[in-house]
Design an enzyme around this catalytic site. Structure first.
Site, PDB file in Angstrom:
ATOM      1  N   ASP A   1     -20.777 -22.184 -33.204  1.00 37.86           N
ATOM      2  CA  ASP A   1     -21.371 -20.884 -33.493  1.00 37.86           C
ATOM      3  C   ASP A   1     -22.583 -20.988 -34.415  1.00 37.86           C
ATOM      4  O   ASP A   1     -22.439 -21.358 -35.581  1.00 37.86           O
ATOM      5  CB  ASP A   1     -20.289 -20.002 -34.133  1.00 37.86           C
TER       6      ASP A   1
ATOM      7  N   ASP B   1     -27.750 -16.446 -31.400  1.00 38.05           N
ATOM      8  CA  ASP B   1     -26.339 -16.568 -31.788  1.00 38.05           C
ATOM      9  C   ASP B   1     -25.489 -17.070 -30.625  1.00 38.05           C
ATOM     10  O   ASP B   1     -25.162 -16.323 -29.707  1.00 38.05           O
ATOM     11  CB  ASP B   1     -25.859 -15.196 -32.266  1.00 38.05           C
TER      12      ASP B   1
END
Length: 375
Positions: free
Chosen positions: A104, A285
């Site tokens: 992430d 992201d």
């Protein structure tokens, strides 16, 4: 996965400046099987082959000449779950205990469920058995993280963490003691790849620790996300595998060191600017599945593509995938075309919905989250 506080993307990291690279891709039909890791070319070699190295070193703040090339360059397989979540395997402890995590760029902490977590979400995932690891070292430090999709709290511990052949000994990581919103998620935990300064636990992220100890030859990581295929996606550490892209590297400067946030020029549809008209910020992201933006602008996009609300999603007709035009995201003066087959997704019942969602952020400036649908 944003912590509140098909394309390939490359992140390069220097102490004073960071750059994001977005590349054109060529899709591959073969999958990565049997062998979990593969050597990749260094960025220096890629640029030299394209006669781009001298200009690159002259023009960019990312200075390859100052980087150690002692370590390995590794490609680690990820599993594509409905084009929304890409998870990969890591191990923690001695002997190793296996976990599926999201790599992430929206957060900085590594955490997995602990064996003393009693939340329903923990009971549906693999939990770390600390008593079974001879290299485990506890601490008394606690922390909390709130994501766009849920929240957790836990304690900081240390142990050996492995990503394929990459090994980080005495790596600080989190053990969740309570989780909310993760019960049905197809992963056990999160491996953050953002800057150390946004770490909620205060721990050094594993990529930074691997870089500092010389385990990777270049401070670079990259992603290739497949579409419609369960296998074939990868995360790369220490270099970029040229087999996963074609064209030239497109470098995008960050707005400032401290997060993977870039300036976006505009968002267009049928030659008309529909959002980000005066420029805006975009968070890149890998932990976010969709494209999130301000509610009025997202509502306008849903209207333009003919999407109608049903529950929490906006649905379109099945013909929309083949008839709707591309939506163009202009970043650093380069147009990135997102075709309908990318921004229209299919749910478990076979119905089609738009991949745009109202952002939970409330920043002072217009901000978009470019998640896996864009990447």
């Amino acid at each position: 996965m944003l912590r509140t506080q098909p394309s390939l993307s490359t992140w390069s990291q220097e102490r004073t400046m960071k750059w994001l690279v977005v590349l054109g891709l060529v899709a591959f039909s073969e999958c990565i099987v049997k062998i979990p890791l593969r050597r990749v070319n260094t960025m220096r070699k890629i640029l030299s082959e394209k006669n781009m190295l001298n200009n690159f070193l002259k023009e960019r703040a990312y200075r390859l000449s100052q980087i150690s090339f002692r370590g390995s360059n590794l490609t680690h397989p990820l599993r594509n779950i409905r084009d929304l979540v890409y998870v990969g395997r890591i191990t923690i402890g001695t002997p190793p205990q296996e976990f599926q995590v999201v790599f992430d760029t929206g957060s900085s902490d590594l955490w997995v469920p602990s064996d003393f977590c009693t939340s329903p979400a923990c009971s549906t995932h693999v939990r770390f058995r600390h008593l079974q690891s001879s290299t485990f070292r506890p601490t008394n430090k606690t922390f909390r993280i709130t994501y766009g999709s849920g929240r957790m709290k836990g304690v900081v511990a240390h142990d050996t963490v492995r990503i394929g052949d990459l090994v980080s000994t005495d790596q600080p990581f989190g053990l969740s003691t309570a989780e909310y919103g993760f019960k049905d998620m197809p992963f056990d935990g999160v491996l953050g790849l953002n800057y150390p300064n946004i770490s909620s636990s205060g721990a050094i992220p594993i990529f930074d620790k691997l870089k500092n100890q010389g385990a990777i030859s270049e401070p670079v990581f990259a992603f290739y996300f497949s579409k419609d295929k369960r296998e074939g996606s990868v995360v790369m550490f220490g270099g970029v595998d040229h087999r996963y892209y074609k064209g030239e590297l497109k470098w995008v400067p960050l707005i400032q060191a401290g997060g993977w946030i870039v300036h976006m020029d505009r968002i267009s549809f049928e030659r008309k600017v529909i959002a980000c008209s005066g420029g805006c910020e975009a968070l890149v992201d890998t932990g976010a599945p969709l494209i999130d933006g301000p509610k009025p602008l997202v509502d306008n996009i849903q209207k333009l593509i003919g999407a109608t609300p049903r529950g929490s999603k906006y649905y379109v007709s099945c013909s929309a995938v083949s008839t709707l035009p591309s939506i163009i995201f202009t970043i650093n003066s380069i147009n990135y075309r997102l075709p309908a087959r990318a921004y229209i997704l299919k749910d478990s019942r076979g119905h089609y919905y738009a991949a745009f969602k109202e952002s939970k952020l409330s920043p002072s400036t217009e901000t978009w989250i470019l998640g896996d649908v864009f990447l």
